[in-house]
Scaffold this motif. Sequence first.
Motif, PDB file in Angstrom:
ATOM      1  N   ASP A 178       0.843  -1.202   0.000  1.00  0.00           N
ATOM      2  CA  ASP A 178       0.000   0.000   0.000  1.00  0.00           C
ATOM      3  C   ASP A 178       0.879   1.254   0.000  1.00  0.00           C
ATOM      4  O   ASP A 178       2.067   1.187   0.308  1.00  0.00           O
ATOM      5  CB  ASP A 178      -0.877   0.033   1.262  1.00  0.00           C
ATOM      6  N   VAL A 180       2.425   4.570   1.658  1.00  0.00           N
ATOM      7  CA  VAL A 180       2.920   4.671   3.041  1.00  0.00           C
ATOM      8  C   VAL A 180       1.799   5.095   3.999  1.00  0.00           C
ATOM      9  O   VAL A 180       1.544   4.438   5.004  1.00  0.00           O
ATOM     10  CB  VAL A 180       4.112   5.650   3.110  1.00  0.00           C
ATOM     11  N   GLY A 219       6.335  -0.248   1.986  1.00  0.00           N
ATOM     12  CA  GLY A 219       6.664  -0.790   0.670  1.00  0.00           C
ATOM     13  C   GLY A 219       6.209  -2.212   0.456  1.00  0.00           C
ATOM     14  O   GLY A 219       5.602  -2.836   1.329  1.00  0.00           O
ATOM     15  N   PRO A 220       6.528  -2.753  -0.723  1.00  0.00           N
ATOM     16  CA  PRO A 220       5.994  -4.051  -1.136  1.00  0.00           C
ATOM     17  C   PRO A 220       6.806  -5.253  -0.681  1.00  0.00           C
ATOM     18  O   PRO A 220       6.429  -6.377  -0.978  1.00  0.00           O
ATOM     19  CB  PRO A 220       6.015  -3.950  -2.667  1.00  0.00           C
ATOM     20  N   ARG A 221       7.937  -5.041  -0.015  1.00  0.00           N
ATOM     21  CA  ARG A 221       8.785  -6.165   0.378  1.00  0.00           C
ATOM     22  C   ARG A 221       8.756  -6.349   1.895  1.00  0.00           C
ATOM     23  O   ARG A 221       8.521  -5.411   2.641  1.00  0.00           O
ATOM     24  CB  ARG A 221      10.223  -5.924  -0.098  1.00  0.00           C
ATOM     25  N   LEU A 223      10.416  -6.579   5.342  1.00  0.00           N
ATOM     26  CA  LEU A 223      11.651  -6.043   5.920  1.00  0.00           C
ATOM     27  C   LEU A 223      11.901  -6.678   7.281  1.00  0.00           C
ATOM     28  O   LEU A 223      10.972  -6.923   8.052  1.00  0.00           O
ATOM     29  CB  LEU A 223      11.534  -4.520   6.106  1.00  0.00           C
ATOM     30  N   ALA A 231      13.875   2.486   8.113  1.00  0.00           N
ATOM     31  CA  ALA A 231      12.975   2.963   7.055  1.00  0.00           C
ATOM     32  C   ALA A 231      11.844   3.809   7.656  1.00  0.00           C
ATOM     33  O   ALA A 231      11.522   4.891   7.141  1.00  0.00           O
ATOM     34  CB  ALA A 231      12.413   1.781   6.273  1.00  0.00           C
ATOM     35  N   THR A 234      13.120   7.136   8.745  1.00  0.00           N
ATOM     36  CA  THR A 234      13.364   7.992   7.577  1.00  0.00           C
ATOM     37  C   THR A 234      12.060   8.617   7.084  1.00  0.00           C
ATOM     38  O   THR A 234      11.987   9.827   6.817  1.00  0.00           O
ATOM     39  CB  THR A 234      14.011   7.180   6.438  1.00  0.00           C
ATOM     40  N   GLN A 238      11.476  12.640   7.445  1.00  0.00           N
ATOM     41  CA  GLN A 238      11.351  13.402   6.217  1.00  0.00           C
ATOM     42  C   GLN A 238      10.007  14.135   6.150  1.00  0.00           C
ATOM     43  O   GLN A 238       9.933  15.287   5.708  1.00  0.00           O
ATOM     44  CB  GLN A 238      11.494  12.449   5.028  1.00  0.00           C
TER      45      GLN A 238
ATOM     46  N   MET B 106      15.368  -3.904   0.679  1.00  0.00           N
ATOM     47  CA  MET B 106      14.782  -2.638   0.230  1.00  0.00           C
ATOM     48  C   MET B 106      14.520  -2.630  -1.270  1.00  0.00           C
ATOM     49  O   MET B 106      13.765  -1.794  -1.759  1.00  0.00           O
ATOM     50  CB  MET B 106      15.705  -1.472   0.599  1.00  0.00           C
ATOM     51  N   THR B 234      15.161   4.250   1.347  1.00  0.00           N
ATOM     52  CA  THR B 234      13.792   4.614   1.732  1.00  0.00           C
ATOM     53  C   THR B 234      13.358   5.883   1.011  1.00  0.00           C
ATOM     54  O   THR B 234      12.255   5.954   0.449  1.00  0.00           O
ATOM     55  CB  THR B 234      13.695   4.826   3.256  1.00  0.00           C
ATOM     56  N   VAL B 235      14.222   6.900   1.036  1.00  0.00           N
ATOM     57  CA  VAL B 235      13.902   8.167   0.362  1.00  0.00           C
ATOM     58  C   VAL B 235      13.615   7.913  -1.115  1.00  0.00           C
ATOM     59  O   VAL B 235      12.626   8.384  -1.671  1.00  0.00           O
ATOM     60  CB  VAL B 235      15.080   9.162   0.516  1.00  0.00           C
ATOM     61  N   GLN B 237      12.905   4.962  -2.767  1.00  0.00           N
ATOM     62  CA  GLN B 237      11.759   4.076  -3.044  1.00  0.00           C
ATOM     63  C   GLN B 237      10.439   4.811  -2.836  1.00  0.00           C
ATOM     64  O   GLN B 237       9.480   4.599  -3.577  1.00  0.00           O
ATOM     65  CB  GLN B 237      11.803   2.822  -2.155  1.00  0.00           C
ATOM     66  N   GLN B 238      10.409   5.681  -1.819  1.00  0.00           N
ATOM     67  CA  GLN B 238       9.172   6.392  -1.543  1.00  0.00           C
ATOM     68  C   GLN B 238       8.875   7.432  -2.630  1.00  0.00           C
ATOM     69  O   GLN B 238       7.733   7.590  -3.048  1.00  0.00           O
ATOM     70  CB  GLN B 238       9.284   7.064  -0.167  1.00  0.00           C
ATOM     71  N   ASP B 242       8.863   1.847  -5.901  1.00  0.00           N
ATOM     72  CA  ASP B 242       7.614   1.086  -5.937  1.00  0.00           C
ATOM     73  C   ASP B 242       6.874   1.033  -4.599  1.00  0.00           C
ATOM     74  O   ASP B 242       6.124   0.113  -4.343  1.00  0.00           O
ATOM     75  CB  ASP B 242       7.882  -0.329  -6.460  1.00  0.00           C
ATOM     76  N   TRP B 243       7.096   2.060  -3.777  1.00  0.00           N
ATOM     77  CA  TRP B 243       6.363   2.097  -2.506  1.00  0.00           C
ATOM     78  C   TRP B 243       4.981   2.692  -2.715  1.00  0.00           C
ATOM     79  O   TRP B 243       4.658   3.736  -2.158  1.00  0.00           O
ATOM     80  CB  TRP B 243       7.130   2.914  -1.465  1.00  0.00           C
TER      81      TRP B 243
END
Lengths: 244, 244
Positions: A178, A180, A219-221, A223, A231, A234, A238, B106, B234-235, B237-238, B242-243
Amino acid sequence: MVRFMASKVRLYVDHPLGEGQSVPLSREQAHYLFGVMRLGEGTVVSLINGADGEWDAEVVKASKKGGVLTCSEQTAALQMPPDLWLLFAPIRKERTAFIVEKAVEMGVRRVMPVQTDFTQSANRIRQDKLQAHAVEAAEQCGGTFVPPVNDLARLDRVLADWPDDRQLMFCDEVLIGDPVGLPDIAGPWAILVGPEGGFSPAERDRLRGLPYAHPVSLGPRILRADTAAVAALTVWQQALGDWG
Amino acid sequence: MVRFMASKVRLYVDHPLGEGQSVPLSREQAHYLFGVMRLGEGTVVSLINGADGEWDAEVVKASKKGGVLTCSEQTAALQMPPDLWLLFAPIRKERTAFIVEKAVEMGVRRVMPVQTDFTQSANRIRQDKLQAHAVEAAEQCGGTFVPPVNDLARLDRVLADWPDDRQLMFCDEVLIGDPVGLPDIAGPWAILVGPEGGFSPAERDRLRGLPYAHPVSLGPRILRADTAAVAALTVWQQALGDWG
């Protein structure tokens, strides 16, 4: 980043720092400075205490049993991280230590190991060791603040005492893939990273029923918990923290 | 996340996978499945090979010297990560292994250890060991793709051969405290994380002169290289990956 090999030795002391302040050393600190690092009288080191910023201090007395430093000038003011707590379920010893180290580098106010339904009972923690890891991370990475590391507490008790005004971002593996989904709400926050095996259905139901708790996806993986902690920190720093 | 303790054993094999496909096991794999995990004939395991997705496979022959599995059905399609490379300067052995593990979790297409001016020569790598870490990370974290890990190469040579169409995000400690600053450019990318001690002035000048290279900041605190790798991934991918 990654310039933690400062030329000056950095040392955490449990003592006030200020201009002209004398700082006595414990036997262990003296062993490190004079035995391991081979410093002598007249050498200048950096001191932090988690409250008074960073100070240059000169070795004025060095012996095997102890020593004395005198602070000269402040080289950095105290930099408080945002009002963010990190809650995590302990995993294997080495990785638990990594999570604490990462929390200090990424900037949190408090580290809170929590026992969830699926936390393996073998994953006991030593609060004093984890606190020492937090100190070491601050020493090595230029930090001036050291977050307190709580003792292990049951997640349900932590939630029972939860402060009304603190939002909770919980990393829910059910949401893999999904967006974030971190809501833009200012004020105090906490991040909760689950254990190997995720949250129990009862925990997930409870978390989803709490008005201050916000499920997010990373994300899709899948962790590991220590990766998820960095993550999540971060994402939060951010969006809502102090990353410029 | 963090549900990597799958009930079914997951194994990487260097062999095609498909319906009815027989897969021979090496002595080492047989030792792991039948000796360490104590599986017997008839047990179903999960196989990945980095190319054909994830397959259920039944043990049809088990011996100390080897064995044979037969694939029954595909349980997951190949999930390719975005077209992202991770370049990093090797650090201490354990942390270098962590960076490779984190890159797999990741999601990257390729892992490229690079030697920079300030990379300590003691930080040699064993490409085969790092590749084995990548395989293990994919096995444990549900991945179906295993990024190749390159041999160590000098950063200046890697940049000399750089493909025109690939952007490079480099994490520059000089920018500590600035906004992240990742530009919104689609297409292939790479992330470069520097060594302890950062980039040399010559490297930084060169990087800043490259049209495809984009300096980014990872917040106001100094991060270790392994932390910086996860934060940078993370930065990226987001924002561009693909996040969701």
